[in-house]
Design a protein around this motif. Structure first.
Motif, PDB file in Angstrom:
ATOM      1  N   LEU A 191     108.316  81.122  79.059  1.00 41.31           N
ATOM      2  CA  LEU A 191     107.756  80.349  77.952  1.00 41.31           C
ATOM      3  C   LEU A 191     106.244  80.513  77.965  1.00 41.31           C
ATOM      4  O   LEU A 191     105.557  79.960  78.825  1.00 41.31           O
ATOM      5  CB  LEU A 191     108.135  78.872  78.079  1.00 41.31           C
ATOM      6  CG  LEU A 191     109.633  78.542  78.040  1.00 41.31           C
ATOM      7  CD1 LEU A 191     109.865  77.067  78.337  1.00 41.31           C
ATOM      8  CD2 LEU A 191     110.230  78.911  76.684  1.00 41.31           C
ATOM      9  N   ASP A 192     105.721  81.292  77.026  1.00 41.60           N
ATOM     10  CA  ASP A 192     104.285  81.574  76.949  1.00 41.60           C
ATOM     11  C   ASP A 192     103.664  80.666  75.896  1.00 41.60           C
ATOM     12  O   ASP A 192     103.827  80.883  74.696  1.00 41.60           O
ATOM     13  CB  ASP A 192     104.068  83.051  76.593  1.00 41.60           C
ATOM     14  CG  ASP A 192     102.617  83.487  76.767  1.00 41.60           C
ATOM     15  OD1 ASP A 192     101.761  82.610  77.000  1.00 41.60           O
ATOM     16  OD2 ASP A 192     102.339  84.693  76.656  1.00 41.60           O
ATOM     17  N   GLU A 193     102.982  79.616  76.341  1.00 43.44           N
ATOM     18  CA  GLU A 193     102.385  78.604  75.455  1.00 43.44           C
ATOM     19  C   GLU A 193     103.444  78.038  74.490  1.00 43.44           C
ATOM     20  O   GLU A 193     103.262  78.048  73.272  1.00 43.44           O
ATOM     21  CB  GLU A 193     101.211  79.188  74.668  1.00 43.44           C
ATOM     22  CG  GLU A 193     100.084  79.719  75.525  1.00 43.44           C
ATOM     23  CD  GLU A 193      99.330  78.622  76.251  1.00 43.44           C
ATOM     24  OE1 GLU A 193      99.485  77.444  75.895  1.00 43.44           O
ATOM     25  OE2 GLU A 193      98.593  78.968  77.189  1.00 43.44           O
ATOM     26  N   PRO A 194     104.550  77.499  75.000  1.00 43.12           N
ATOM     27  CA  PRO A 194     105.654  77.102  74.122  1.00 43.12           C
ATOM     28  C   PRO A 194     105.384  75.873  73.276  1.00 43.12           C
ATOM     29  O   PRO A 194     106.052  75.658  72.266  1.00 43.12           O
ATOM     30  CB  PRO A 194     106.793  76.838  75.104  1.00 43.12           C
ATOM     31  CG  PRO A 194     106.101  76.378  76.346  1.00 43.12           C
ATOM     32  CD  PRO A 194     104.846  77.205  76.413  1.00 43.12           C
ATOM     33  N   THR A 195     104.418  75.034  73.672  1.00 50.34           N
ATOM     34  CA  THR A 195     104.148  73.805  72.921  1.00 50.34           C
ATOM     35  C   THR A 195     102.892  73.909  72.079  1.00 50.34           C
ATOM     36  O   THR A 195     102.408  72.902  71.563  1.00 50.34           O
ATOM     37  CB  THR A 195     104.013  72.609  73.878  1.00 50.34           C
ATOM     38  OG1 THR A 195     102.863  72.801  74.718  1.00 50.34           O
ATOM     39  CG2 THR A 195     105.245  72.464  74.755  1.00 50.34           C
ATOM     40  N   SER A 196     102.356  75.117  71.920  1.00 44.98           N
ATOM     41  CA  SER A 196     101.058  75.268  71.260  1.00 44.98           C
ATOM     42  C   SER A 196     101.048  74.786  69.822  1.00 44.98           C
ATOM     43  O   SER A 196     100.002  74.413  69.304  1.00 44.98           O
ATOM     44  CB  SER A 196     100.594  76.729  71.323  1.00 44.98           C
ATOM     45  OG  SER A 196     101.536  77.580  70.700  1.00 44.98           O
ATOM     46  N   SER A 253     100.958  77.672  80.240  1.00 49.37           N
ATOM     47  CA  SER A 253     100.372  76.689  79.333  1.00 49.37           C
ATOM     48  C   SER A 253      98.948  76.394  79.751  1.00 49.37           C
ATOM     49  O   SER A 253      98.627  76.338  80.947  1.00 49.37           O
ATOM     50  CB  SER A 253     101.190  75.392  79.345  1.00 49.37           C
ATOM     51  OG  SER A 253     100.603  74.426  78.486  1.00 49.37           O
ATOM     52  N   HIS A 254      98.079  76.218  78.749  1.00 50.30           N
ATOM     53  CA  HIS A 254      96.725  75.758  79.001  1.00 50.30           C
ATOM     54  C   HIS A 254      96.649  74.236  79.008  1.00 50.30           C
ATOM     55  O   HIS A 254      95.585  73.677  79.281  1.00 50.30           O
ATOM     56  CB  HIS A 254      95.764  76.327  77.954  1.00 50.30           C
ATOM     57  CG  HIS A 254      95.527  77.795  78.099  1.00 50.30           C
ATOM     58  ND1 HIS A 254      95.058  78.360  79.258  1.00 50.30           N
ATOM     59  CD2 HIS A 254      95.718  78.825  77.240  1.00 50.30           C
ATOM     60  CE1 HIS A 254      94.952  79.663  79.114  1.00 50.30           C
ATOM     61  NE2 HIS A 254      95.339  79.975  77.896  1.00 50.30           N
ATOM     62  N   LEU A 255      97.770  73.569  78.698  1.00 48.54           N
ATOM     63  CA  LEU A 255      97.833  72.115  78.803  1.00 48.54           C
ATOM     64  C   LEU A 255      98.248  71.799  80.235  1.00 48.54           C
ATOM     65  O   LEU A 255      99.431  71.782  80.573  1.00 48.54           O
ATOM     66  CB  LEU A 255      98.818  71.541  77.790  1.00 48.54           C
ATOM     67  CG  LEU A 255      98.518  71.870  76.324  1.00 48.54           C
ATOM     68  CD1 LEU A 255      99.572  71.269  75.403  1.00 48.54           C
ATOM     69  CD2 LEU A 255      97.134  71.358  75.944  1.00 48.54           C
ATOM     70  N   ASP A 258      92.118  78.607  76.693  1.00 53.08           N
ATOM     71  CA  ASP A 258      92.057  78.009  78.022  1.00 53.08           C
ATOM     72  C   ASP A 258      91.112  76.820  78.053  1.00 53.08           C
ATOM     73  O   ASP A 258      90.285  76.623  77.166  1.00 53.08           O
ATOM     74  CB  ASP A 258      91.653  79.050  79.069  1.00 53.08           C
ATOM     75  CG  ASP A 258      90.251  79.591  78.845  1.00 53.08           C
ATOM     76  OD1 ASP A 258      89.297  78.818  78.979  1.00 53.08           O
ATOM     77  OD2 ASP A 258      90.121  80.790  78.529  1.00 53.08           O
ATOM     78  N   ILE A 259      91.243  76.016  79.115  1.00 55.04           N
ATOM     79  CA  ILE A 259      90.527  74.743  79.184  1.00 55.04           C
ATOM     80  C   ILE A 259      89.016  74.937  79.247  1.00 55.04           C
ATOM     81  O   ILE A 259      88.256  74.162  78.655  1.00 55.04           O
ATOM     82  CB  ILE A 259      91.030  73.904  80.385  1.00 55.04           C
ATOM     83  CG1 ILE A 259      90.372  72.522  80.374  1.00 55.04           C
ATOM     84  CG2 ILE A 259      90.796  74.621  81.706  1.00 55.04           C
ATOM     85  CD1 ILE A 259      90.981  71.564  81.368  1.00 55.04           C
ATOM     86  N   GLY A 260      88.551  75.979  79.942  1.00 53.93           N
ATOM     87  CA  GLY A 260      87.116  76.215  80.009  1.00 53.93           C
ATOM     88  C   GLY A 260      86.532  76.514  78.649  1.00 53.93           C
ATOM     89  O   GLY A 260      85.482  75.969  78.266  1.00 53.93           O
ATOM     90  N   THR A 261      87.210  77.385  77.888  1.00 56.12           N
ATOM     91  CA  THR A 261      86.747  77.712  76.543  1.00 56.12           C
ATOM     92  C   THR A 261      86.817  76.490  75.633  1.00 56.12           C
ATOM     93  O   THR A 261      85.929  76.264  74.806  1.00 56.12           O
ATOM     94  CB  THR A 261      87.579  78.854  75.955  1.00 56.12           C
ATOM     95  OG1 THR A 261      87.432  80.011  76.783  1.00 56.12           O
ATOM     96  CG2 THR A 261      87.134  79.192  74.543  1.00 56.12           C
ATOM     97  N   LYS A 262      87.875  75.692  75.784  1.00 55.86           N
ATOM     98  CA  LYS A 262      87.984  74.480  74.970  1.00 55.86           C
ATOM     99  C   LYS A 262      86.759  73.595  75.158  1.00 55.86           C
ATOM    100  O   LYS A 262      86.177  73.101  74.188  1.00 55.86           O
ATOM    101  CB  LYS A 262      89.252  73.702  75.344  1.00 55.86           C
ATOM    102  CG  LYS A 262      90.544  74.289  74.814  1.00 55.86           C
ATOM    103  CD  LYS A 262      91.709  73.409  75.203  1.00 55.86           C
ATOM    104  CE  LYS A 262      93.028  73.944  74.647  1.00 55.86           C
ATOM    105  NZ  LYS A 262      94.174  73.080  75.005  1.00 55.86           N
TER     106      LYS A 262
END
Length: 494
Positions: A175-180, A208-210, A426-430
């Motif tokens: 699952l690659d970013e399944p909840t995006s 996931s990035h979450l 990703d979280i850093g970019t966010k």
């Protein structure tokens, strides 16, 4: 939720390497995926996660290394057919459904055993049953054309298709970013199903990035950086802070999200009434946005948020009843495949397309100015490439999304519409983008931000909650909680 070390190994990746020209995407990556386990795979955009999973799914060939499945070395003959034959499925970040086919017909593509008289009915039953299991009360018709579905519903179909079983068992789902593109309710349903699937002996790789999703769902977590594994241990041994530090980024103070922007002027630059789709909710609120504000759009997915953004976008170009827009508008699309990138163009061309008018000299485009803008934004927003003339599709999904941000922020638009734009970032970019938005708002830009992530709503000055095509609540920053948003999403405003 840790797994005993004696669990049988389903997949063993041994020294897998992959390069694209001079760029080394993977540098001798090795790790195991046990049966009956959920492995969290995290890292910044471009860390190599999706490349590794493409190799495991058979859609890319490794440059070197071994792929061993259930004790059998399959390296020499590994591909999509081999992966499918051994029960390995993948839901990629860039969805792979055929938009011109129905939901049932897309299910048939993955299940060639569904053939002969009545295959459509059997395919419809197969995908409906799995949708019911993963996403109760999903409301998706198997006969619906996929291209007519929202991106959230397409993601739901892709996920259900991956977990569906016909003539062979499903042993591993990637699952690659399944909840995006899923709201909090749908994401919760999926993650609960993942735990049930794992409890029954299945395996899952969750990218996931979450990070909260990974920490709460995975048994083990593997951290990648620059094409290498830099950490691997039980999920319980990580915290959100330690996980981000392993990824190679400093965690910014959360108080930054609570710093409000300053409204510049009392006259709204955007005024828009929703295009009501339901007569069940009386009244309804119009959306107002002022210069310097960051305005959030929230609620369950598919309840009118994207429709509102598109009405405003159209209203900036032509008269739309109930819509008034004072200023140039740019949009950051969440569905980058359909509405965002120009797939045959370079990174630079995709980045500068909205600003070409600013770079015209005697009716010709100043190529040096165009290249300079692309290089400037590559550095400012951290796009992982050494050459902006490379094709846009050479970038990871998250880096493609950064290009769309650069396109909008680099333009002369004073109003920026954002349609759940942080998918796969990703979280850093966010954190960098959040700071950039606040800085741009302080200069007088206005942002209208639809997001399915509660943490992102905390960066907004106030939030409109949508339900059934109407705005039912306007929550000030001080009133914003997940409970208030969910309550408003399910209940009509008093």
């Amino acid at each position: 939720m840790s797994q005993p070390q004696t669990d049988p190994i389903l997949v063993h990746l041994d020294g897998v390497a992959k390069s694209f020209g001079a760029v080394q995407a993977l540098a001798r990556v090795s790790f195991d995926i046990p049966q009956g386990a959920c492995i969290g795979l995290v890292g910044h955009n471009g860390a190599g996660k999706s490349t590794l999973m493409h190799i495991l799914a058979g859609s890319l060939t490794a440059g070197s290394g071994r792929i061993v499945v259930e004790g059998v070395d399959l390296t020499d003959r590994y591909g999509i057919a081999t992966a499918n034959a051994h029960g390995i499925r993948c839901v990629f970040q860039e969805l792979s459904l055929c938009p011109n086919l129905s939901v049932a017909e897309n299910a048939r593509i993955l299940h060639p055993s569904l053939k002969g008289w009545g295959w459509r009915k059997r395919a419809a039953t197969l995908i409906r049953d799995r949708l019911d299991a993963v996403f109760p009360q999903h409301g998706i018709d198997p006969d619906a054309i996929v291209g007519d579905l929202s991106i959230a519903r397409r993601q739901m179909v892709e996920i259900a298709r991956a977990f569906s079983i016909s003539d062979r068992p499903v042993k591993l789902v990637i699952l690659d970013e399944p909840t995006s593109s899923l709201d909090a309710v749908l994401a919760g349903q999926l993650l609960a199903y993942v735990r049930r699937f794992v409890a029954e002996g299945g395996s899952v790789v969750l990218i996931s990035h979450l990070l909260g999703e990974v920490l709460s769902t995975a048994d083990r977590i593997v951290v990648m950086r620059d094409g290498k594994i830099v950490a691997e241990r039980e999920a319980g041994a990580f915290t959100r802070t330690s996980l981000v530090e392993c990824m190679g980024s400093m965690v910014q103070a959360e108080e930054g999200a609570g710093t409000p922007t300053k409204r510049l002027g009392d006259i709204p630059v955007v005024s828009a009434a929703p295009a009501t789709r339901s007569a069940t909710l009386p009244g309804g609120t119009s959306l107002l946005a002022h210069r310097g504000e960051i305005v959030g759009l929230a609620g369950l997915g598919g309840h009118g948020q994207t429709d509102m953004l598109m009405r405003i976008f159209d209203g900036a170009a032509r008269p739309i009843p109930g819509v008034a827009v004072d200023g140039k508008v740019a949009i950051v699309a969440g569905d980058r495949q359909t509405d965002g990138v120009f797939p045959l163009w370079s990174i630079a061309d995709n980045m500068t397309i909205a600003s070409l008018g600013q770079m015209a000299r005697r009716w010709l485009i100043d190529s040096r100015a165009e290249q300079g803008m692309a290089e400037d934004w590559r550095r400012r927003i951290g796009i992982r490439t050494d050459d902006v003339d490379m094709p846009i599709l050479s970038l990871s999904g998250g880096n493609q999304q950064k290009v769309l941000f650069a396109r909008a922020l680099g333009s002369s638009a004073t109003i920026i519409l954002m349609d759940d734009p942080m998918r796969g970032v990703d979280i850093g970019t966010k954190q960098e983008v959040y700071a950039m938005l606040r800085a741009e708002a302080a200069k007088g830009r206005t942002f209208l931000w639809y997001t399915t992530e509660m943490d992102e709503l905390k960066h907004c000055d106030h939030v409109y909650v949508f339900r059934d095509g109407r705005i039912v609540t306007d929550l000030a920053r001080s009133e914003l909680t997940e409970e208030r948003v969910l309550q408003s999403s399910f209940e009509a405003a008093a």
